[in-house]
Design a protein around this motif. Sequence first.
Motif, mmCIF file in Angstrom:
data_model
loop_
_atom_site.group_PDB
_atom_site.id
_atom_site.type_symbol
_atom_site.label_atom_id
_atom_site.label_comp_id
_atom_site.label_asym_id
_atom_site.label_seq_id
_atom_site.Cartn_x
_atom_site.Cartn_y
_atom_site.Cartn_z
ATOM 1 N N ALA A 35 0.836 -1.206 0.000
ATOM 2 C CA ALA A 35 0.000 0.000 0.000
ATOM 3 C C ALA A 35 0.870 1.255 0.000
ATOM 4 O O ALA A 35 0.602 2.207 -0.738
ATOM 5 C CB ALA A 35 -0.935 -0.008 1.209
ATOM 6 N N ALA A 36 1.920 1.254 0.816
ATOM 7 C CA ALA A 36 2.819 2.414 0.894
ATOM 8 C C ALA A 36 3.546 2.643 -0.426
ATOM 9 O O ALA A 36 3.698 3.789 -0.874
ATOM 10 C CB ALA A 36 3.825 2.222 2.029
ATOM 11 N N ALA A 37 4.002 1.573 -1.066
ATOM 12 C CA ALA A 37 4.730 1.706 -2.334
ATOM 13 C C ALA A 37 3.828 2.272 -3.432
ATOM 14 O O ALA A 37 4.237 3.179 -4.174
ATOM 15 C CB ALA A 37 5.301 0.352 -2.756
ATOM 16 N N GLU A 38 2.603 1.771 -3.523
ATOM 17 C CA GLU A 38 1.665 2.283 -4.533
ATOM 18 C C GLU A 38 1.391 3.767 -4.298
ATOM 19 O O GLU A 38 1.363 4.566 -5.234
ATOM 20 C CB GLU A 38 0.357 1.491 -4.488
ATOM 21 C CG GLU A 38 0.462 0.091 -5.061
ATOM 22 C CD GLU A 38 -0.851 -0.668 -4.942
ATOM 23 O OE1 GLU A 38 -1.926 -0.029 -5.017
ATOM 24 O OE2 GLU A 38 -0.793 -1.900 -4.762
ATOM 25 N N TYR A 39 1.192 4.134 -3.045
ATOM 26 C CA TYR A 39 0.914 5.516 -2.687
ATOM 27 C C TYR A 39 2.104 6.410 -3.014
ATOM 28 O O TYR A 39 1.940 7.508 -3.564
ATOM 29 C CB TYR A 39 0.578 5.578 -1.195
ATOM 30 C CG TYR A 39 0.135 6.923 -0.698
ATOM 31 C CD1 TYR A 39 -1.159 7.386 -0.938
ATOM 32 C CD2 TYR A 39 0.990 7.737 0.051
ATOM 33 C CE1 TYR A 39 -1.581 8.616 -0.462
ATOM 34 C CE2 TYR A 39 0.575 8.966 0.532
ATOM 35 C CZ TYR A 39 -0.718 9.398 0.267
ATOM 36 O OH TYR A 39 -1.134 10.622 0.741
ATOM 37 N N ALA A 40 3.300 5.961 -2.675
ATOM 38 C CA ALA A 40 4.510 6.743 -2.947
ATOM 39 C C ALA A 40 4.703 6.970 -4.444
ATOM 40 O O ALA A 40 5.187 8.028 -4.861
ATOM 41 C CB ALA A 40 5.730 6.046 -2.340
ATOM 42 N N LEU A 70 10.432 -1.527 0.113
ATOM 43 C CA LEU A 70 10.010 -0.337 -0.635
ATOM 44 C C LEU A 70 10.986 -0.037 -1.770
ATOM 45 O O LEU A 70 10.560 0.263 -2.895
ATOM 46 C CB LEU A 70 9.893 0.878 0.294
ATOM 47 C CG LEU A 70 8.700 0.891 1.251
ATOM 48 C CD1 LEU A 70 8.842 2.016 2.273
ATOM 49 C CD2 LEU A 70 7.389 1.021 0.483
ATOM 50 N N THR A 71 12.279 -0.126 -1.481
ATOM 51 C CA THR A 71 13.255 0.127 -2.550
ATOM 52 C C THR A 71 13.169 -0.953 -3.624
ATOM 53 O O THR A 71 13.331 -0.650 -4.809
ATOM 54 C CB THR A 71 14.690 0.249 -2.003
ATOM 55 O OG1 THR A 71 15.035 -0.922 -1.274
ATOM 56 C CG2 THR A 71 14.846 1.466 -1.114
ATOM 57 N N ALA A 132 -5.125 8.084 6.275
ATOM 58 C CA ALA A 132 -4.567 6.732 6.348
ATOM 59 C C ALA A 132 -4.682 5.963 5.050
ATOM 60 O O ALA A 132 -5.547 6.225 4.219
ATOM 61 C CB ALA A 132 -5.255 5.950 7.462
ATOM 62 N N LEU A 133 -3.779 4.999 4.945
ATOM 63 C CA LEU A 133 -3.880 3.945 3.946
ATOM 64 C C LEU A 133 -4.307 2.701 4.708
ATOM 65 O O LEU A 133 -3.634 2.292 5.655
ATOM 66 C CB LEU A 133 -2.533 3.706 3.261
ATOM 67 C CG LEU A 133 -1.997 4.838 2.417
ATOM 68 C CD1 LEU A 133 -0.610 4.496 1.890
ATOM 69 C CD2 LEU A 133 -2.933 5.143 1.269
ATOM 70 N N TYR A 134 -5.418 2.120 4.321
ATOM 71 C CA TYR A 134 -6.008 0.977 5.000
ATOM 72 C C TYR A 134 -5.558 -0.303 4.298
ATOM 73 O O TYR A 134 -6.227 -0.798 3.400
ATOM 74 C CB TYR A 134 -7.529 1.072 4.963
ATOM 75 C CG TYR A 134 -8.091 2.242 5.736
ATOM 76 C CD1 TYR A 134 -8.775 2.031 6.925
ATOM 77 C CD2 TYR A 134 -7.953 3.558 5.286
ATOM 78 C CE1 TYR A 134 -9.308 3.094 7.642
ATOM 79 C CE2 TYR A 134 -8.470 4.624 5.991
ATOM 80 C CZ TYR A 134 -9.154 4.389 7.166
ATOM 81 O OH TYR A 134 -9.670 5.452 7.875
ATOM 82 N N ALA A 135 -4.417 -0.820 4.708
ATOM 83 C CA ALA A 135 -3.902 -2.047 4.097
ATOM 84 C C ALA A 135 -4.786 -3.225 4.501
ATOM 85 O O ALA A 135 -5.297 -3.283 5.628
ATOM 86 C CB ALA A 135 -2.457 -2.289 4.524
ATOM 87 N N ARG A 136 -4.942 -4.135 3.598
ATOM 88 C CA ARG A 136 -5.761 -5.321 3.840
ATOM 89 C C ARG A 136 -5.154 -6.176 4.945
ATOM 90 O O ARG A 136 -3.939 -6.248 5.089
ATOM 91 C CB ARG A 136 -5.847 -6.122 2.535
ATOM 92 C CG ARG A 136 -6.860 -7.210 2.505
ATOM 93 C CD ARG A 136 -7.021 -7.746 1.085
ATOM 94 N NE ARG A 136 -5.795 -8.296 0.532
ATOM 95 C CZ ARG A 136 -5.381 -9.548 0.756
ATOM 96 N NH1 ARG A 136 -6.063 -10.358 1.523
ATOM 97 N NH2 ARG A 136 -4.264 -9.978 0.200
#
Length: 167
Positions: A35-40, A70-71, A132-136
């Motif tokens: 979720a964080a990677a897609e958002y970034a 992430l990298t 927030a990002l609501y990860a599954r």
Amino acid sequence: MARRNADGTYRYVLVLGAKVNGIQPSRALLHRIEAAAEYAKQYPHVELIASGGQGPDEGMAEARVIARELTARGIDAARIHIEAESTSTYENFLFSRSIWSGESGLTVVTNDFHVRRARLVGRLYFGLSTDALYARTPTATKLKYVVREQLAYVKLFINYMRWKWRP
């Protein structure tokens, strides 16, 4: 607290740690990372804070696993800050504060069952506005996490009352 989905408003994204199996992310942590990677990628102006220490049964600090993953998903390491000492949601915020200091709010990334309490910690203890990002949450572990989360609310209330009324 009303649901507030992240929309690129805040400069910093706090990715909360979760269980690491050896040096690999658990499924719950993997969903947070994805979720964080897609958002970034969608919001290239944001900086990410990978937050989470290393438990006695983990081969690597959660924050370092988050940063590595992430990298591996194409996020520039220069956009990732690492906080690798925290052992709780409160400490995720506290130990990351020097990174986001001066900001009025931030985006929190965690699994859907945990978002409300994480945002509450940010507001009560640090005066932050959050989205927030609501990860599954993995289906196989959802019941366990939801029950544990209810107990964590009791602990949050007790600790907050002690904090608020300390001499």
